[in-house]
Design a protein around this motif. Structure first.
Motif: not given
Length: 327
Positions: A218, A221-223, A225, A309
Protein backbone atom coordinates in the motif's frame (compact mmCIF):
# COMPACT_ATOMS: atom_id res chain seq x y z
CA UNK A 1 -0.18 -23.36 -23.45
CA UNK A 2 1.31 -23.82 -19.97
CA UNK A 3 -0.31 -26.64 -17.97
CA UNK A 4 -0.12 -26.28 -14.22
CA UNK A 5 -1.67 -28.16 -11.32
CA UNK A 6 -2.03 -26.01 -8.21
CA UNK A 7 -2.25 -26.88 -4.51
CA UNK A 8 -6.02 -26.38 -4.45
CA UNK A 9 -6.51 -28.78 -7.36
CA UNK A 10 -4.38 -31.44 -5.65
CA UNK A 11 -6.22 -30.99 -2.35
CA UNK A 12 -9.61 -31.13 -4.07
CA UNK A 13 -8.73 -34.34 -5.90
CA UNK A 14 -7.29 -35.97 -2.78
CA UNK A 15 -10.09 -34.80 -0.48
CA UNK A 16 -12.84 -35.95 -2.85
CA UNK A 17 -11.34 -39.42 -3.12
CA UNK A 18 -10.94 -39.72 0.66
CA UNK A 19 -14.52 -38.56 1.34
CA UNK A 20 -16.09 -40.99 -1.10
CA UNK A 21 -13.89 -43.83 0.15
CA UNK A 22 -14.78 -43.19 3.80
CA UNK A 23 -18.50 -42.86 3.10
CA UNK A 24 -18.47 -46.00 0.96
CA UNK A 25 -16.52 -48.01 3.52
CA UNK A 26 -19.02 -47.01 6.20
CA UNK A 27 -21.80 -48.36 4.01
CA UNK A 28 -23.56 -45.02 3.56
CA UNK A 29 -26.09 -44.60 0.75
CA UNK A 30 -25.46 -41.77 -1.72
CA UNK A 31 -21.80 -41.86 -0.65
CA UNK A 32 -20.71 -39.92 -3.78
CA UNK A 33 -22.43 -36.82 -2.32
CA UNK A 34 -19.70 -36.69 0.35
CA UNK A 35 -17.22 -36.03 -2.46
CA UNK A 36 -19.41 -33.26 -3.86
CA UNK A 37 -19.48 -31.57 -0.44
CA UNK A 38 -15.69 -31.78 -0.21
CA UNK A 39 -15.26 -30.19 -3.64
CA UNK A 40 -17.58 -27.31 -2.69
CA UNK A 41 -15.94 -26.68 0.70
CA UNK A 42 -12.28 -26.51 -0.37
CA UNK A 43 -11.63 -22.82 -0.97
CA UNK A 44 -8.59 -20.65 -1.67
CA UNK A 45 -8.21 -19.65 2.00
CA UNK A 46 -8.85 -21.29 5.38
CA UNK A 47 -11.36 -18.68 6.48
CA UNK A 48 -13.37 -18.99 3.27
CA UNK A 49 -13.29 -22.76 3.61
CA UNK A 50 -14.64 -22.60 7.17
CA UNK A 51 -17.35 -20.15 6.11
CA UNK A 52 -18.37 -22.34 3.15
CA UNK A 53 -18.39 -25.44 5.36
CA UNK A 54 -20.56 -23.79 8.01
CA UNK A 55 -23.04 -22.49 5.42
CA UNK A 56 -23.40 -25.93 3.86
CA UNK A 57 -23.64 -27.75 7.20
CA UNK A 58 -26.34 -25.37 8.44
CA UNK A 59 -28.32 -25.50 5.20
CA UNK A 60 -28.09 -29.29 4.98
CA UNK A 61 -29.21 -29.84 8.57
CA UNK A 62 -32.12 -27.43 8.03
CA UNK A 63 -33.08 -29.32 4.87
CA UNK A 64 -33.85 -32.50 6.82
CA UNK A 65 -36.62 -31.16 9.12
CA UNK A 66 -38.06 -29.13 6.24
CA UNK A 67 -38.22 -32.27 4.08
CA UNK A 68 -39.84 -34.22 6.90
CA UNK A 69 -42.51 -31.59 7.42
CA UNK A 70 -43.49 -31.03 3.79
CA UNK A 71 -43.13 -34.56 2.42
CA UNK A 72 -44.94 -36.22 5.31
CA UNK A 73 -47.73 -33.67 5.59
CA UNK A 74 -48.35 -33.04 1.89
CA UNK A 75 -46.75 -35.93 0.04
CA UNK A 76 -43.83 -37.07 -2.04
CA UNK A 77 -44.53 -35.17 -5.25
CA UNK A 78 -42.36 -32.88 -7.43
CA UNK A 79 -44.76 -29.98 -6.82
CA UNK A 80 -44.16 -30.34 -3.07
CA UNK A 81 -40.43 -29.82 -3.64
CA UNK A 82 -41.19 -26.51 -5.36
CA UNK A 83 -43.54 -25.42 -2.59
CA UNK A 84 -41.02 -26.36 0.09
CA UNK A 85 -38.23 -24.39 -1.62
CA UNK A 86 -40.43 -21.28 -1.49
CA UNK A 87 -40.13 -21.44 2.30
CA UNK A 88 -36.77 -23.17 2.68
CA UNK A 89 -34.63 -20.80 0.59
CA UNK A 90 -35.73 -17.59 2.44
CA UNK A 91 -35.03 -19.37 5.74
CA UNK A 92 -31.48 -20.28 4.67
CA UNK A 93 -30.93 -16.70 3.42
CA UNK A 94 -32.19 -15.39 6.77
CA UNK A 95 -29.46 -17.44 8.48
CA UNK A 96 -26.96 -16.00 5.95
CA UNK A 97 -26.05 -19.45 4.66
CA UNK A 98 -26.75 -18.70 0.98
CA UNK A 99 -23.84 -20.82 -0.27
CA UNK A 100 -25.48 -23.90 1.21
CA UNK A 101 -28.71 -23.72 -0.82
CA UNK A 102 -27.48 -25.79 -3.76
CA UNK A 103 -25.82 -28.40 -1.52
CA UNK A 104 -28.86 -28.77 0.72
CA UNK A 105 -31.05 -29.40 -2.32
CA UNK A 106 -29.09 -32.63 -2.82
CA UNK A 107 -30.11 -33.76 0.68
CA UNK A 108 -33.72 -32.82 -0.06
CA UNK A 109 -33.67 -34.93 -3.23
CA UNK A 110 -32.13 -37.87 -1.35
CA UNK A 111 -35.04 -37.84 1.10
CA UNK A 112 -37.53 -37.40 -1.73
CA UNK A 113 -36.15 -40.40 -3.65
CA UNK A 114 -36.19 -42.53 -0.48
CA UNK A 115 -39.96 -41.89 -0.43
CA UNK A 116 -39.98 -42.65 3.26
CA UNK A 117 -38.63 -41.12 6.46
CA UNK A 118 -36.62 -43.08 9.01
CA UNK A 119 -33.94 -42.60 11.64
CA UNK A 120 -31.55 -44.60 9.49
CA UNK A 121 -32.07 -42.19 6.58
CA UNK A 122 -31.38 -39.18 8.81
CA UNK A 123 -28.22 -40.75 10.20
CA UNK A 124 -27.09 -41.67 6.68
CA UNK A 125 -27.49 -38.12 5.40
CA UNK A 126 -25.85 -36.69 8.51
CA UNK A 127 -22.90 -39.05 7.98
CA UNK A 128 -22.51 -37.94 4.35
CA UNK A 129 -22.58 -34.29 5.44
CA UNK A 130 -20.05 -34.73 8.28
CA UNK A 131 -17.60 -36.76 6.17
CA UNK A 132 -17.79 -34.44 3.15
CA UNK A 133 -17.35 -31.24 5.14
CA UNK A 134 -14.96 -32.71 7.73
CA UNK A 135 -12.50 -34.01 5.14
CA UNK A 136 -12.55 -30.65 3.33
CA UNK A 137 -11.71 -28.81 6.56
CA UNK A 138 -8.89 -31.20 7.44
CA UNK A 139 -7.41 -31.10 3.93
CA UNK A 140 -7.57 -27.29 3.83
CA UNK A 141 -5.65 -26.92 7.09
CA UNK A 142 -2.49 -27.08 5.00
CA UNK A 143 -1.70 -23.91 3.10
CA UNK A 144 1.72 -23.32 1.53
CA UNK A 145 3.67 -20.37 2.94
CA UNK A 146 3.08 -17.15 1.02
CA UNK A 147 6.28 -15.46 2.22
CA UNK A 148 8.44 -16.48 -0.73
CA UNK A 149 5.94 -15.21 -3.29
CA UNK A 150 5.33 -11.99 -1.36
CA UNK A 151 9.08 -11.44 -1.16
CA UNK A 152 9.26 -12.01 -4.92
CA UNK A 153 6.60 -9.35 -5.51
CA UNK A 154 8.48 -6.96 -3.24
CA UNK A 155 11.75 -7.42 -5.10
CA UNK A 156 10.17 -7.06 -8.55
CA UNK A 157 8.39 -3.84 -7.54
CA UNK A 158 11.58 -2.39 -6.08
CA UNK A 159 13.55 -3.31 -9.20
CA UNK A 160 10.96 -1.58 -11.38
CA UNK A 161 11.14 1.51 -9.18
CA UNK A 162 14.90 1.56 -9.70
CA UNK A 163 14.52 1.29 -13.48
CA UNK A 164 11.99 4.15 -13.53
CA UNK A 165 14.25 6.35 -11.43
CA UNK A 166 17.23 5.50 -13.63
CA UNK A 167 15.29 6.60 -16.72
CA UNK A 168 14.32 9.88 -15.04
CA UNK A 169 17.94 10.48 -14.10
CA UNK A 170 19.05 9.79 -17.66
CA UNK A 171 16.51 12.22 -19.11
CA UNK A 172 17.38 14.96 -16.63
CA UNK A 173 21.04 14.67 -17.63
CA UNK A 174 20.74 14.32 -21.40
CA UNK A 175 17.24 15.44 -22.34
CA UNK A 176 16.87 12.22 -24.34
CA UNK A 177 15.33 8.80 -23.76
CA UNK A 178 14.58 5.60 -25.69
CA UNK A 179 12.71 4.02 -22.76
CA UNK A 180 9.52 2.14 -23.70
CA UNK A 181 7.92 2.74 -20.28
CA UNK A 182 6.82 -0.89 -19.90
CA UNK A 183 7.80 -0.86 -16.22
CA UNK A 184 4.96 1.58 -15.50
CA UNK A 185 2.21 -0.80 -16.61
CA UNK A 186 4.06 -3.76 -15.14
CA UNK A 187 4.41 -2.10 -11.72
CA UNK A 188 0.72 -1.14 -11.60
CA UNK A 189 -0.22 -4.77 -12.27
CA UNK A 190 2.32 -6.10 -9.76
CA UNK A 191 0.99 -3.85 -7.00
CA UNK A 192 -2.59 -5.05 -7.57
CA UNK A 193 -1.54 -8.71 -7.61
CA UNK A 194 0.69 -8.29 -4.56
CA UNK A 195 -2.02 -6.62 -2.45
CA UNK A 196 -4.51 -9.34 -3.37
CA UNK A 197 -2.04 -12.08 -2.49
CA UNK A 198 -1.12 -10.42 0.82
CA UNK A 199 -4.79 -10.11 1.75
CA UNK A 200 -5.31 -13.78 0.91
CA UNK A 201 -2.48 -14.63 3.30
CA UNK A 202 -4.41 -12.93 6.12
CA UNK A 203 -7.40 -15.14 5.26
CA UNK A 204 -5.21 -18.20 5.82
CA UNK A 205 -4.46 -17.29 9.46
CA UNK A 206 -7.17 -17.44 12.09
CA UNK A 207 -5.48 -15.08 14.56
CA UNK A 208 -3.95 -12.61 12.08
CA UNK A 209 -5.92 -9.55 11.04
CA UNK A 210 -3.22 -7.79 9.03
CA UNK A 211 -0.19 -8.52 6.88
CA UNK A 212 3.11 -6.59 6.96
CA UNK A 213 3.52 -7.03 3.24
CA UNK A 214 0.05 -5.64 2.56
CA UNK A 215 0.97 -2.39 4.35
CA UNK A 216 4.26 -2.32 2.45
CA UNK A 217 2.53 -2.69 -0.92
CA UNK A 218 0.00 0.00 0.00
CA UNK A 219 2.88 2.33 0.81
CA UNK A 220 4.53 1.56 -2.55
CA UNK A 221 1.22 2.11 -4.31
CA UNK A 222 0.97 5.64 -2.90
CA UNK A 223 4.55 6.31 -3.94
CA UNK A 224 3.84 4.95 -7.40
CA UNK A 225 1.00 7.45 -7.80
CA UNK A 226 3.54 10.20 -7.22
CA UNK A 227 5.95 8.64 -9.74
CA UNK A 228 3.15 8.68 -12.32
CA UNK A 229 2.65 12.40 -11.63
CA UNK A 230 6.38 13.11 -11.78
CA UNK A 231 7.11 11.46 -15.14
CA UNK A 232 5.18 14.02 -17.25
CA UNK A 233 7.02 16.80 -15.40
CA UNK A 234 10.40 15.27 -16.25
CA UNK A 235 9.54 14.68 -19.92
CA UNK A 236 8.20 18.25 -20.30
CA UNK A 237 11.62 19.78 -19.57
CA UNK A 238 12.97 21.45 -22.71
CA UNK A 239 16.47 22.42 -21.57
CA UNK A 240 19.09 20.95 -19.24
CA UNK A 241 19.92 23.16 -16.24
CA UNK A 242 22.35 22.79 -13.31
CA UNK A 243 19.35 22.36 -11.00
CA UNK A 244 18.16 19.45 -13.12
CA UNK A 245 21.55 17.77 -12.85
CA UNK A 246 21.49 18.25 -9.08
CA UNK A 247 18.09 16.59 -8.91
CA UNK A 248 19.41 13.81 -11.14
CA UNK A 249 22.25 13.16 -8.67
CA UNK A 250 19.73 13.06 -5.84
CA UNK A 251 17.41 10.67 -7.67
CA UNK A 252 20.30 8.40 -8.61
CA UNK A 253 21.36 8.08 -4.98
CA UNK A 254 17.75 7.59 -3.90
CA UNK A 255 17.25 4.81 -6.46
CA UNK A 256 20.15 2.89 -4.96
CA UNK A 257 18.32 2.70 -1.62
CA UNK A 258 14.86 1.55 -2.65
CA UNK A 259 14.27 -1.07 0.02
CA UNK A 260 11.96 -1.80 2.98
CA UNK A 261 14.48 -0.24 5.41
CA UNK A 262 13.27 3.25 6.22
CA UNK A 263 15.96 5.78 5.25
CA UNK A 264 13.49 8.46 4.15
CA UNK A 265 14.53 10.89 6.89
CA UNK A 266 18.05 11.03 5.45
CA UNK A 267 16.82 11.98 1.98
CA UNK A 268 14.23 14.42 3.30
CA UNK A 269 17.11 16.31 4.91
CA UNK A 270 19.15 16.18 1.69
CA UNK A 271 16.16 17.45 -0.27
CA UNK A 272 15.76 20.31 2.17
CA UNK A 273 19.43 21.29 1.73
CA UNK A 274 19.10 21.12 -2.06
CA UNK A 275 16.10 23.44 -2.01
CA UNK A 276 18.18 25.96 -0.05
CA UNK A 277 20.88 25.78 -2.71
CA UNK A 278 18.30 26.46 -5.39
CA UNK A 279 17.14 29.58 -3.54
CA UNK A 280 20.71 30.92 -3.45
CA UNK A 281 21.21 30.52 -7.22
CA UNK A 282 20.78 33.35 -9.74
CA UNK A 283 17.28 34.08 -10.96
CA UNK A 284 16.29 32.71 -14.37
CA UNK A 285 17.25 34.91 -17.32
CA UNK A 286 14.71 33.74 -19.90
CA UNK A 287 11.09 32.70 -19.89
CA UNK A 288 12.04 29.17 -20.94
CA UNK A 289 14.50 28.86 -18.06
CA UNK A 290 11.87 30.19 -15.66
CA UNK A 291 9.35 27.55 -16.79
CA UNK A 292 11.91 24.74 -16.55
CA UNK A 293 12.97 25.79 -13.05
CA UNK A 294 9.32 26.00 -11.99
CA UNK A 295 8.83 22.43 -13.22
CA UNK A 296 11.95 21.32 -11.37
CA UNK A 297 10.64 22.91 -8.19
CA UNK A 298 7.38 21.02 -8.63
CA UNK A 299 9.42 17.84 -9.09
CA UNK A 300 11.20 18.51 -5.80
CA UNK A 301 7.87 19.01 -4.02
CA UNK A 302 6.55 15.72 -5.38
CA UNK A 303 9.68 13.87 -4.29
CA UNK A 304 9.30 15.40 -0.84
CA UNK A 305 5.80 13.89 -0.67
CA UNK A 306 7.20 10.59 -1.96
CA UNK A 307 9.68 10.49 0.94
CA UNK A 308 7.10 11.55 3.54
CA UNK A 309 4.99 8.53 2.55
CA UNK A 310 7.97 6.26 3.13
CA UNK A 311 8.84 7.95 6.43
CA UNK A 312 5.42 7.00 7.83
CA UNK A 313 5.98 3.31 7.05
CA UNK A 314 6.75 1.46 10.28
CA UNK A 315 9.71 -0.82 9.58
CA UNK A 316 10.39 -1.89 13.17
CA UNK A 317 8.15 -4.95 13.08
CA UNK A 318 8.96 -5.56 9.41
CA UNK A 319 12.70 -5.72 10.09
CA UNK A 320 12.17 -7.95 13.08
CA UNK A 321 10.01 -10.46 11.21
CA UNK A 322 11.66 -10.37 7.80
CA UNK A 323 15.23 -9.68 8.91
CA UNK A 324 15.66 -7.36 5.96
CA UNK A 325 19.13 -5.86 5.48
CA UNK A 326 20.03 -2.72 3.63
CA UNK A 327 21.37 -3.13 0.10
Amino acid sequence: MKYRIGYRTIKTALGTAISILLAQQLGLHNFASAGILTILCIKVTKRKSIRASWDRFLACTLAMPFSSLFFELIGYHPIVIGIMLLFFIPTVVMFKANDGIVTSSVIILHIYMANKLSLALYLNELGVIIIGIGVALLINLYMPSADDKLKHYQMRIEENFKVIFYEMVSYLRTGESTWSGKEITETANLLEEAKLFAFRDVENHFLREENDYFHYFKMREKQFEIIERVLPIVTSLTVTLPQGKMIAEFLQELSQHIQPVNTAHIYLEKLKEMKKEFEEMDLPKTREEFEVRASLLQLVKEMNEYLIIKSTFNTTRWNKLRKVEAN
